[in-house]
Design a protein around this motif. Structure first.
Motif, mmCIF file in Angstrom:
data_model
loop_
_atom_site.group_PDB
_atom_site.id
_atom_site.type_symbol
_atom_site.label_atom_id
_atom_site.label_comp_id
_atom_site.label_asym_id
_atom_site.label_seq_id
_atom_site.Cartn_x
_atom_site.Cartn_y
_atom_site.Cartn_z
ATOM 1 N N THR A 130 0.837 -1.194 0.000
ATOM 2 C CA THR A 130 0.000 0.000 0.000
ATOM 3 C C THR A 130 0.874 1.247 0.000
ATOM 4 O OG1 THR A 130 -1.771 -1.117 1.168
ATOM 5 C CG2 THR A 130 -1.732 1.287 1.289
ATOM 6 N N ALA A 133 2.688 1.604 -3.418
ATOM 7 C CA ALA A 133 1.788 2.045 -4.479
ATOM 8 C C ALA A 133 1.485 3.529 -4.341
ATOM 9 C CB ALA A 133 0.494 1.239 -4.439
ATOM 10 N N ALA A 202 -1.620 1.525 -12.975
ATOM 11 C CA ALA A 202 -2.395 2.256 -11.974
ATOM 12 C C ALA A 202 -3.596 1.430 -11.527
ATOM 13 C CB ALA A 202 -2.853 3.601 -12.535
ATOM 14 N N GLY A 203 -4.265 0.838 -12.484
ATOM 15 C CA GLY A 203 -5.446 0.035 -12.168
ATOM 16 C C GLY A 203 -5.113 -1.146 -11.278
ATOM 17 N N LEU A 205 -2.533 -1.508 -9.234
ATOM 18 C CA LEU A 205 -2.196 -1.024 -7.892
ATOM 19 C C LEU A 205 -3.467 -0.682 -7.117
ATOM 20 C CD1 LEU A 205 0.892 1.310 -8.563
ATOM 21 C CD2 LEU A 205 0.854 -1.093 -7.906
ATOM 22 N N ALA A 206 -4.361 0.024 -7.764
ATOM 23 C CA ALA A 206 -5.586 0.438 -7.081
ATOM 24 C C ALA A 206 -6.461 -0.760 -6.718
ATOM 25 C CB ALA A 206 -6.366 1.416 -7.956
ATOM 26 N N GLU A 207 -6.626 -1.674 -7.653
ATOM 27 C CA GLU A 207 -7.510 -2.824 -7.397
ATOM 28 C C GLU A 207 -6.950 -3.727 -6.312
ATOM 29 O OE1 GLU A 207 -10.484 -3.340 -8.340
ATOM 30 O OE2 GLU A 207 -10.707 -1.868 -9.933
ATOM 31 N N ASN A 209 -5.172 -2.818 -3.829
ATOM 32 C CA ASN A 209 -5.433 -2.201 -2.538
ATOM 33 C C ASN A 209 -6.906 -2.276 -2.179
ATOM 34 O OD1 ASN A 209 -4.119 -0.643 -0.349
ATOM 35 N ND2 ASN A 209 -5.798 0.748 -0.847
ATOM 36 N N ARG A 210 -7.729 -2.124 -3.179
ATOM 37 C CA ARG A 210 -9.159 -2.216 -2.963
ATOM 38 C C ARG A 210 -9.528 -3.577 -2.381
ATOM 39 N NH1 ARG A 210 -13.443 0.495 -5.348
ATOM 40 N NH2 ARG A 210 -15.371 -0.710 -5.498
ATOM 41 N N PHE B 138 -5.712 4.823 -1.568
ATOM 42 C CA PHE B 138 -4.885 3.998 -0.682
ATOM 43 C C PHE B 138 -5.036 4.287 0.798
ATOM 44 C CE2 PHE B 138 -2.546 4.394 -4.746
ATOM 45 C CZ PHE B 138 -2.598 3.065 -5.123
ATOM 46 N N LEU B 199 -11.347 2.155 -13.595
ATOM 47 C CA LEU B 199 -10.114 2.424 -14.327
ATOM 48 C C LEU B 199 -10.007 3.895 -14.694
ATOM 49 C CD1 LEU B 199 -9.226 -0.204 -17.056
ATOM 50 C CD2 LEU B 199 -7.753 0.799 -15.317
#
Lengths: 240, 240
Positions: A130, A133, A202-203, A205-207, A209-210, B138, B199
């Motif tokens: 986290t 990212a 980016a996607g 990393l975000a997903e 963490n999600r 995050f 996205l």
DNA sequence: CCTCAATATTGAGTGTACTCAGAATTGAGT
DNA sequence: ACTCAATTCTGAGTACACTCAATATTGAGG
């Protein structure tokens, strides 16, 4: 006899006392940080602990990494570098590297392959991930982060390359069909691939963490990631 | 005469002394935070400054927002809420809201329209925006952040809806053509749209920050954002 | 009007990331 | 060997986010 026979055994090509001491200290700090971050997490590790473990004054740590996150980035850079050196070894690259040459498999699969080490690592050390990212996407410009960004850029380039390959396959019919609809016609073809690559990183990393926060309904993360990649592949394939 | 005539003037439907005082205090803190964050930035504003400006003890601020970022999220929630209330007014929604009904314009345009306030705001307050984006993607799970995430979710739903509309237009030919190639067949159609929406949001946040750091070569940010949206629209349209 | 439990407020205290002025070390020049 | 400037190291000091035990305020019930 000279007192400096040292200089003979460790010739001028090697580093002087000072440089050597510095390198050793750096290595100690790196190792200490790595170990502590790994076993106690980022937030629960204090800079003074790192200093103590590295047998160095607290201020010294800050000379090698200006910030706690920079210290983390230093560790990440080292690990990523090691991984890169391990996987880009000549023997393997002969089979895998050339990209377009290895046409085996779906474009999306070949991209999933690329990010799979990243995904695995982030899952293994999710608390650290986290922070990493966060720093990659939104951190301030600092030297160690910059080096990590270079790794990221290289990864994105590889992804972009595979997106381009995919576009070649799917081209003709679809490209032509969507051309009018896509509006922005006549762009350089590389631009869409580069954008797609950044979107994927980016996607992902975000997903990831999600999912870590339990904000993914029922499905498995891999399914979500796969859908994400498929979408970008399709989008980049269709793009003019 | 009763000493409590207050209670008469401010009936039980309204709030009691305590609640009113609390609301006032909250409002003062919110206003102070907003003003200070806006004029001095996030990092250069200290919690004690906020407390002083709100005429409240430092500890009190922490009762309303457990963390400095939470305080920022509180401000963002308030502003975003105000914006929502201002734009979702009945008169306008009659023309704009129903989504599919307003078929005017390209899908990508209609999505760009949706995120345009976000983009404008982030450009205006870019230092704050970095912190907000960071926290959205995050951050740890906390009440004010949760409320901001609700706003984000709503935005994503709107984007997803428009992606679906777009898919309807482009369907047939392309969908069928790519079906085999896309691999993962027979997914629920909503999933791709939802993924695409997320996205777009993640991508926009990341690209805006990227541009802030001067990491965008020659081109204008809007061009990059537009390409990003086009790509996702194309991908979601082609997806099965 | 008084009591009392519940709740809100307070600000001194704490932990920790980061700073910086001085001490120590080094290596080049003589 | 000695000098000296440059570099590196050091750890006490600082700023600031956050905590918490003590205090103040409220409103309900007698």
């Amino acid at each position: 006899m000279e007192t400096r026979d040292d200089t003979e055994l460790a010739p001028s090509a090697t580093l002087g006392r000072r440089e050597r001491a510095k390198a050793e200290k750096r290595a100690r700090i790196l190792a200490a940080a790595r170990a502590l971050f790994e076993e106690r997490g980022f937030e629960r590790t204090s800079m003074s602990e790192v200093a103590r473990a590295a047998d160095v004054a607290e201020g010294t740590v800050f000379q090698y990494a200006a910030t706690k996150v920079e210290l983390l980035m230093m560790v990440v850079d080292a690990l990523w570098g090691a991984h890169e050196r391990a996987t880009t070894t000549p023997s393997l690259s002969a089979f895998v590297a050339p990209g377009a040459a290895t046409a085996g498999g779906e474009t999306a699969d070949r991209i999933a392959e690329l990010i799979s080490p990243l995904v695995t690592a982030m899952r293994r050390w999710s608390e650290l991930a986290t922070w990493v990212a966060r720093e990659i996407l939104f951190g301030a410009d600092m030297p160690h982060r910059r080096r990590v960004l270079d790794h990221v850029d290289r990864l994105e380039e590889q992804i972009a390359a595979r997106l381009q390959d995919g576009r070649a396959d799917a081209s003709g019919a679809i490209g032509a069909a969507r051309d009018g609809a896509t509006g922005t016609a006549g762009e350089e073809p590389g631009a869409a691939a580069a954008t797609g690559a950044r979107l994927i990183v980016a996607g992902v990393l975000a997903e990831l963490n999600r999912s870590r926060q339990g904000r993914i309904d029922g499905e498995d993360v891999d399914v979500v990631l796969r859908r994400l990649i498929d979408l970008v592949v399709a989008g980049a394939g269709a793009a003019r």
